[in-house]
Scaffold this motif. Structure first.
Motif, PDB file in Angstrom:
ATOM      1  N   ALA A 198      -4.231  42.209  43.381  1.00  0.00           N
ATOM      2  CA  ALA A 198      -4.985  41.751  42.219  1.00  0.00           C
ATOM      3  C   ALA A 198      -4.015  41.209  41.174  1.00  0.00           C
ATOM      4  CB  ALA A 198      -5.808  42.891  41.631  1.00  0.00           C
ATOM      5  N   ILE A 199      -4.162  39.938  40.832  1.00  0.00           N
ATOM      6  CA  ILE A 199      -3.256  39.263  39.906  1.00  0.00           C
ATOM      7  C   ILE A 199      -3.919  39.207  38.535  1.00  0.00           C
ATOM      8  CG2 ILE A 199      -1.947  37.163  39.459  1.00  0.00           C
ATOM      9  CD1 ILE A 199      -2.158  36.556  42.478  1.00  0.00           C
ATOM     10  N   PHE A 200      -3.294  39.879  37.565  1.00  0.00           N
ATOM     11  CA  PHE A 200      -3.858  39.974  36.224  1.00  0.00           C
ATOM     12  C   PHE A 200      -3.024  39.182  35.219  1.00  0.00           C
ATOM     13  CE2 PHE A 200      -6.447  43.187  37.942  1.00  0.00           C
ATOM     14  CZ  PHE A 200      -7.420  43.553  37.008  1.00  0.00           C
ATOM     15  N   GLY A 201      -3.712  38.540  34.297  1.00  0.00           N
ATOM     16  CA  GLY A 201      -3.064  37.868  33.184  1.00  0.00           C
ATOM     17  C   GLY A 201      -3.323  38.602  31.889  1.00  0.00           C
ATOM     18  N   PRO A 202      -4.217  38.064  31.036  1.00  0.00           N
ATOM     19  CA  PRO A 202      -4.434  38.678  29.717  1.00  0.00           C
ATOM     20  C   PRO A 202      -5.325  39.918  29.739  1.00  0.00           C
ATOM     21  CG  PRO A 202      -5.793  36.724  29.949  1.00  0.00           C
ATOM     22  CD  PRO A 202      -4.919  36.779  31.171  1.00  0.00           C
ATOM     23  N   ALA A 223       0.564  42.486  37.150  1.00  0.00           N
ATOM     24  CA  ALA A 223       0.058  42.157  35.812  1.00  0.00           C
ATOM     25  C   ALA A 223       1.099  41.386  35.009  1.00  0.00           C
ATOM     26  CB  ALA A 223      -0.335  43.431  35.069  1.00  0.00           C
ATOM     27  N   ALA A 224       0.674  40.275  34.424  1.00  0.00           N
ATOM     28  CA  ALA A 224       1.557  39.488  33.573  1.00  0.00           C
ATOM     29  C   ALA A 224       1.705  40.117  32.202  1.00  0.00           C
ATOM     30  CB  ALA A 224       1.020  38.062  33.443  1.00  0.00           C
ATOM     31  N   GLY A 264       7.446  36.535  42.342  1.00  0.00           N
ATOM     32  CA  GLY A 264       6.844  37.836  42.091  1.00  0.00           C
ATOM     33  C   GLY A 264       5.578  38.046  42.898  1.00  0.00           C
ATOM     34  N   VAL A 265       4.757  37.003  43.013  1.00  0.00           N
ATOM     35  CA  VAL A 265       3.532  37.100  43.810  1.00  0.00           C
ATOM     36  C   VAL A 265       3.879  37.272  45.282  1.00  0.00           C
ATOM     37  CG1 VAL A 265       1.459  35.861  44.550  1.00  0.00           C
ATOM     38  CG2 VAL A 265       2.152  35.810  42.139  1.00  0.00           C
ATOM     39  N   ALA A 266       4.842  36.511  45.774  1.00  0.00           N
ATOM     40  CA  ALA A 266       5.246  36.625  47.178  1.00  0.00           C
ATOM     41  C   ALA A 266       5.800  38.008  47.479  1.00  0.00           C
ATOM     42  CB  ALA A 266       6.282  35.552  47.509  1.00  0.00           C
ATOM     43  N   ARG A 267       6.599  38.541  46.566  1.00  0.00           N
ATOM     44  CA  ARG A 267       7.184  39.878  46.780  1.00  0.00           C
ATOM     45  C   ARG A 267       6.092  40.941  46.787  1.00  0.00           C
ATOM     46  NH1 ARG A 267      10.874  39.180  43.579  1.00  0.00           N
ATOM     47  NH2 ARG A 267       9.912  39.967  41.663  1.00  0.00           N
TER      48      ARG A 267
END
Length: 280
Positions: free
Chosen positions: A235-239, A256-257, A268-271
């Motif tokens: 799950a990729i989170f921004g704000p 999370a950014a 970072g996403v690939a890792r």
């Protein structure tokens, strides 16, 4: 608890699926659980959780919002929980469910709230991780707002990075009808380059996610669904705050950014995806 439960909830897919750990716990301990929501979400919950799903647009449920409406009492129900507050609705709900305890929750279904409701049902029911070693890596590129969407044009770099790590699974990039309307010209071109496919229904979405080796997505409904289907999920989170909105599942990794989502780089996403795949 041993009494039937009826839950009224209207909201986006992610908000609806946030209820599932609680509904699963309730279904394991009550004779019947019914979710009253939008028709497609009701059918999805019924299919996955084995509960009853009811269309909130049925005439008798719409009548609950009208003062002086004719209300027909239903079969005995022990508890009704509604995720809204309205004096007229609550008065009519008590007429429809005369034996029920009514609880109105004027708040969105955050993780802390659902964790609390799940504990009240006796605790979570274990959800097994689903492993498909030969399955595709499925990526849903959309979200409820552009601020929550990781840039599509960075995904080719992630694909290339995983291939250098000897991860050669097929990739499936998907999006919904909302993305089809919202994409910029550049977004659409990047999605087409990735061989992206637009899905029209929640059933299409479920069928696309189910065979996945792993799933990656933004803070969005499809990401919550993947986690609740037991698929290893990134799950990729921004704000948005993952302490409130992180998906719940047996194999969830949150990246999370802590700010603008484009602050997350492809490495970072690939890792994170590589580490998720390495967890057996």
């Amino acid at each position: 608890m041993s009494t039937p439960l009826v839950v009224f909830h209207r909201g986006a897919l992610g908000d609806s699926v946030m209820l599932w750990p609680w509904l699963r716990a309730a279904a394991a301990r009550r004779p019947a659980v019914t979710l009253v929501t939008d028709r497609e979400k009701a059918a999805l919950a019924a299919s996955v959780l084995g509960i009853h799903g009811a269309d909130a647009e049925r005439r008798e449920f719409n009548a609950l919002w009208r003062e002086g409406a004719e209300i027909t009492p239903t079969a005995p129900v022990g508890e009704v929980i509604a995720f809204h507050r309205s004096g007229v609705w609550e008065h009519n709900a008590l007429r429809m469910f005369p034996e029920a305890a009514l609880r109105a929750i004027d708040a969105r279904a955050t993780r802390p709230l659902i964790d609390q409701l799940t504990r009240e049902e006796g605790g979570p029911v274990p959800l097994p991780r689903v492993d498909h070693p030969g399955g595709p890596l499925v990526v849903h590129v959309g979200a409820g707002s552009p601020a929550k969407s990781w840039p599509i044009d960075r995904w080719p770099g992630v694909v290339a990075s995983l291939r250098t790590r000897a991860i050669n699974a097929p990739w499936r990039f998907i999006a919904g009808e909302v993305e089809a309307e919202r994409f910029t010209r550049d977004d659409r071109a990047a999605f087409d380059t990735l061989g992206g496919r637009y899905l029209a229904t929640l059933d299409d979405l479920r069928r696309a996610i189910t065979p996945a080796r792993a799933f990656a997505g933004n803070d969005s409904g499809p990401t919550h669904l993947a986690a609740q289907l037991g698929v290893p999920t990134l799950a990729i989170f921004g704000p948005t705050d993952p302490t409130l909105w992180a998906p719940c599942g047996p194999a969830v990794r949150v990246l999370a950014a802590g700010g603008p989502i484009d602050g997350l780089g492809g490495d970072g996403v690939a890792r994170a995806l590589t580490e998720l795949l390495a967890i057996g």
